[in-house]
Design an enzyme around this catalytic site. Sequence first.
Site, PDB file in Angstrom:
ATOM      1  N   ASN A  42       7.067  -9.596  -2.737  1.00  0.00           N
ATOM      2  CA  ASN A  42       8.344  -9.927  -2.131  1.00  0.00           C
ATOM      3  C   ASN A  42       8.953 -11.099  -2.884  1.00  0.00           C
ATOM      4  O   ASN A  42       8.262 -12.004  -3.350  1.00  0.00           O
ATOM      5  CB  ASN A  42       8.221 -10.194  -0.625  1.00  0.00           C
ATOM      6  CG  ASN A  42       7.179 -11.205  -0.227  1.00  0.00           C
ATOM      7  OD1 ASN A  42       6.128 -11.324  -0.854  1.00  0.00           O
ATOM      8  ND2 ASN A  42       7.443 -11.932   0.841  1.00  0.00           N
ATOM      9  N   GLU A  44      12.052 -13.703  -2.351  1.00  0.00           N
ATOM     10  CA  GLU A  44      13.046 -14.193  -1.401  1.00  0.00           C
ATOM     11  C   GLU A  44      14.239 -14.831  -2.104  1.00  0.00           C
ATOM     12  O   GLU A  44      14.182 -15.164  -3.287  1.00  0.00           O
ATOM     13  CB  GLU A  44      12.404 -15.207  -0.455  1.00  0.00           C
ATOM     14  CG  GLU A  44      11.343 -14.600   0.418  1.00  0.00           C
ATOM     15  CD  GLU A  44      10.679 -15.594   1.343  1.00  0.00           C
ATOM     16  OE1 GLU A  44       9.987 -15.128   2.260  1.00  0.00           O
ATOM     17  OE2 GLU A  44      10.821 -16.815   1.161  1.00  0.00           O
ATOM     18  N   GLU A  55       7.216  -3.662  -1.593  1.00  0.00           N
ATOM     19  CA  GLU A  55       7.173  -2.213  -1.753  1.00  0.00           C
ATOM     20  C   GLU A  55       8.327  -1.731  -2.625  1.00  0.00           C
ATOM     21  O   GLU A  55       8.146  -0.953  -3.566  1.00  0.00           O
ATOM     22  CB  GLU A  55       7.247  -1.498  -0.394  1.00  0.00           C
ATOM     23  CG  GLU A  55       6.135  -1.864   0.550  1.00  0.00           C
ATOM     24  CD  GLU A  55       6.460  -3.054   1.454  1.00  0.00           C
ATOM     25  OE1 GLU A  55       6.979  -4.087   0.970  1.00  0.00           O
ATOM     26  OE2 GLU A  55       6.176  -2.956   2.662  1.00  0.00           O
ATOM     27  N   CYS A  89      12.160  -0.394   3.513  1.00  0.00           N
ATOM     28  CA  CYS A  89      11.132   0.100   2.590  1.00  0.00           C
ATOM     29  C   CYS A  89      10.693   1.516   2.956  1.00  0.00           C
ATOM     30  O   CYS A  89      10.463   2.351   2.083  1.00  0.00           O
ATOM     31  CB  CYS A  89       9.937  -0.844   2.570  1.00  0.00           C
ATOM     32  SG  CYS A  89      10.296  -2.398   1.730  1.00  0.00           S
TER      33      CYS A  89
END
Length: 129
Positions: A42, A44, A55, A89
């Site tokens: 991930n 951010e 994902e 996702c």
Amino acid sequence: MATTNLIDKLVENSQFAYVPYSHFPVSALLVTKSGEIYTGVNIENASFGLTNCAERTAIFKAVSEGVLDFTEILIYGETEQPISPCGACRQVMAEFFNPDLKVTLVAKDKSTVETTVGELLPYSFTDLK
């Protein structure tokens, strides 16, 4: 069941997550039919809507290189129970994966839950092609 080597690589990859706001690293590992591995974390952003999940990062890396044949995806979060992908996702997974593609959800103690894309998103929004 996912191999220990894949799970170890998945957990190790989580160190690359860019999570200055949530401090919640997530890692994904996507395996192609030819055995290649695409990883994602991930990433951010201060404008939270621009954050990208692990994902989708892994999927977009593979698709951007012309790879569309996959056998499984593994998803790891530093959680007590195995982590599950968000709705966005799940929809992207439904777009690029067969409904029976194996999804392995992994917790911080490396316990797992196995499911499929179809089980994660029944009645997916995919019949518009």
